[in-house]
Design an enzyme around this catalytic site. Structure first.
Site, PDB file in Angstrom:
ATOM      1  N   ASP A   1       0.869  -1.173   0.000  1.00  0.00           N
ATOM      2  CA  ASP A   1       0.000   0.000   0.000  1.00  0.00           C
ATOM      3  C   ASP A   1       0.908   1.226   0.000  1.00  0.00           C
ATOM      4  OD1 ASP A   1      -1.624   2.126   0.711  1.00  0.00           O
ATOM      5  OD2 ASP A   1      -2.802   0.984   2.167  1.00  0.00           O
ATOM      6  N   HIS A   2       0.908   1.917  -1.084  1.00  0.00           N
ATOM      7  CA  HIS A   2       1.871   3.014  -1.246  1.00  0.00           C
ATOM      8  C   HIS A   2       1.550   4.215  -0.346  1.00  0.00           C
ATOM      9  CE1 HIS A   2       5.303   4.831  -2.846  1.00  0.00           C
ATOM     10  NE2 HIS A   2       5.077   4.742  -4.137  1.00  0.00           N
ATOM     11  N   ARG A   3       0.382   4.187   0.303  1.00  0.00           N
ATOM     12  CA  ARG A   3       0.101   5.250   1.276  1.00  0.00           C
ATOM     13  C   ARG A   3       0.933   5.025   2.532  1.00  0.00           C
ATOM     14  NH1 ARG A   3      -6.065   4.402   2.237  1.00  0.00           N
ATOM     15  NH2 ARG A   3      -5.169   2.343   2.528  1.00  0.00           N
TER      16      ARG A   3
END
Ligand code: CAO
Length: 553
Positions: free
Chosen positions: A525-527
């Site tokens: 999850d690139h967040r």
């Protein structure tokens, strides 16, 4: 019959007005003061209130009709009067008596301002704009601030919008100039005389007249005096240009009843195109908008698993036109998995990082355990090594052992390492969870993963055995493939996909060596995780699997 007439009340001096919206239908029950019609003059729009509580029996006007004070616009039966054979309570009453129509000042008919005394300073002067008389209202909440500090405004440009339970009014700028400090906030309740906005009024060419505040006036539209040539009349195109295309944040033209309806539905009025006079948003527009949004959502969810997030669904053709088909209900598990995948796919910005781990030595060691495994009744596959390596990587890079709480803007850091393993079963994908992987040895992990995988295939897993994972491993290595992009099992923030190990020529600086390489695919999850950390994670995994002695450290 104790019917009473609904008459046009005092219009505050306006002569003939146009019906722009009929807000009730025959048979509707209304309370006293409920709006019946909206009428509009060139100065203001007015909601005509019901003279009492009861049932509408007839509406005798339609949109576009012109009406004036005293005209009968409909009939109603007062509450409690139905079947009352004796008195006719309301027929002879002047239903408009004592009932002032509620006025909504449209933006082309804004509330007039108090005239503050100018304070001069060189070619410009500072002014504090005060809240003007609010048509008899007090303590009215600010629903919109229409300007920002630094904005250049013209005389009459809306500064803020206020709304009582009956009327929406824009407070116009009495000056042309630059907005300074805004002294109120959305939600503040304001009354006449309160300081609203600080402005710098530029006096062009020494001619004070251009910056002169407009004449003070009553807030009643009809009593608005002409500004004696000192203030520019809005040009016709300015007046009609107050509507802006449906863009978030744009100004809207709508009466209090329409605004209330939109609020109840949670509909953003700036997205709704008005079909009323001067692009005014009518109740019908709000209803049509809400209906279309619902239809879109429902279409989305009935076809091919649903759009969600405002994404239109995929329309299914009639497949039987192409050949014979059979329809079968999805199992609950399949439906739940489909929804989970879609939720994750739509909510999580996915990136996948790839790496090959040299597991030649690990495989030699694993194969050497075959006899020991037979004695223990446990088969040692690559999975326990992967579990152990991932637990070590999660401990070293704890940014992978988190969940995001976007509502509370918090990162939840976990102090435990539980790992889910995706298991392919005849009835669908299941993900049992091995707890405290960091505290367990390879044999224990081998036994537990085999046990949980079997339970999954036998549909014997308890709910608690499928909860609490921090991270997931999905291994397709026993089946095949060179790489894939797994979907993060939210609210976890990463998942490791494992493909089939293969012999590859690896350059050792002098020669190519045949090495058994295991393809790893880490989706994250690139967040929560940045790309550099993802590369660190897969590099670390590769090192740990390449030299399993480091797993013992
Ligand atoms: N490369 C090469 N061979 C591999 C391998 C890999 N990465 N991983 C496993 N193998 C081998 C094993 O060593 C075993 O071979 P031997 O019998 O010769 O020792 C064989 O493949 C079968 O292993 P396995 O799959 O039974 O055991 P496992 O512990 O590796 O995996 C489990 C267990 C539960 C992960 C697996 O059975 C499974 O269900 N995998 C599918 C997961 C899945 O569907 N993921 C997709 C989810 S998203 O749609």
């Amino acid at each position: 019959m104790s019917e009473q007439e609904i008459k046009v009340p005092d219009l505050g001096g306006a002569d003939e007005v146009e019906v722009i919206e009929v807000l009730v239908s025959q048979g509707d029950s209304v309370e006293e003061e409920d709006p019946i019609l909206t009428v509009e003059s060139d100065k203001a729009s007015v909601e005509l209130p019901s003279p009492g509580a009861g049932k509408i029996t007839k509406i005798t006007v339609k949109v576009g009709d012109k009406v004036k004070e005293g005209d009968v616009v409909g009939m109603m039966e007062a509450s409690g009067a139905a079947g009352d054979s004796g008195e006719d309570k309301g027929a002879d009453e002047d239903t408009s008596s004592g009932k002032e129509a509620e006025t909504e000042a449209t933006s082309e008919d804004k509330v007039e301002e108090n005239k503050p005394a100018p304070k001069k300073s060189g070619g410009s002067r500072k002014e504090t704009v005060k809240v003007p008389a609010l048509d008899g209202f007090d303590n009215v909440p600010v629903i919109e601030i229409n300007v920002s500090e630094g904005d250049e405004v013209e005389v009459d440009d809306a500064l803020v919008t206020v709304e009582s339970d009956k009327a929406t009014m824009e407070i116009p700028s009495p000056f042309a100039g630059k907005i300074g400090k805004i002294l109120v906030s959305e939600g503040d309740k304001i009354s006449e005389g309160l300081d609203l906005v600080e402005m710098t009024v530029v006096e062009e060419g020494g001619e004070e007249s251009s910056a002169e505040p407009a004449e003070s006036a009553d807030t009643k539209p009809e009593s608005k005096p002409e500004p004696a040539g000192k203030r520019e009349e809005p040009k016709p195109e300015q007046a009609s240009a107050t509507y802006e295309p449906p863009t978030p944040g744009a100004k809207v033209h709508a009466g209090p009843a329409v605004r209330k309806l939109a609020r109840e539905f949670g509909a953003d009025l700036t997205r709704i195109k008005g079909s009323g006079p001067k692009n005014r948003i009518l109740k019908d527009d709000v209803q049509a908008y809400v209906k279309s949004q619902l239809q879109q959502t429902q279409q989305g969810s009935t076809v091919a698993g649903g759009g969600g997030a405002g994404i239109p669904g995929v329309k299914l053709p009639d497949f039987s036109q192409f050949g014979e088909i059979e329809r079968e209900s999805m199992s609950r598990m399949m439906f739940a998995t489909a929804n989970n995948m879609q939720r994750s796919w739509l909510n999580v910005p996915h990136v996948t990082q790839f790496e090959d781990a040299d597991i030649t030595d690990m495989e030699d060691f694993r194969k050497a355990q075959k006899a020991a495994g037979e004695k223990k009744g446990v088969k040692m596959t690559p999975l326990p090594f992967l579990l152990k390596a991932c637990a070590t990587a999660l401990a070293e890079l704890p940014q992978f052992n988190v969940s995001l709480d976007m509502e509370r803007k918090e990162v939840i850091r976990k102090q435990y390492i539980h790992i889910g393993i995706a298991v392919d079963t005849p009835h669908g994908l299941m993900v049992p969870v091995i707890r405290d992987v960091d505290k367990k040895g390879l044999w224990e992990l081998a036994a537990e993963s085999a046990d949980l995988a079997q339970k999954a295939r036998d549909k014997q897993l308890k709910p608690a055995e499928m909860q609490g994972a921090c991270f997931t491993i999905t291994s397709l290595g026993g089946i095949g493939g060179t790489a894939f992009t797994p979907i993060v099992n939210t609210p976890e923030v990463a998942i490791l996909g494992v493909s089939k190990a293969a012999m590859k020529p690896v350059w050792d600086g002098k020669d190519f060596q045949p090495r058994l390489m295991l393809p790893l695919s880490l989706s994250y999850d690139h967040r929560a995780v940045n790309g550099a950390d993802a590369a660190r994670f897969t590099t670390l995994l590769s090192q740990l699997l390449g030299d399993i002695r480091s797993l013992l450290l």
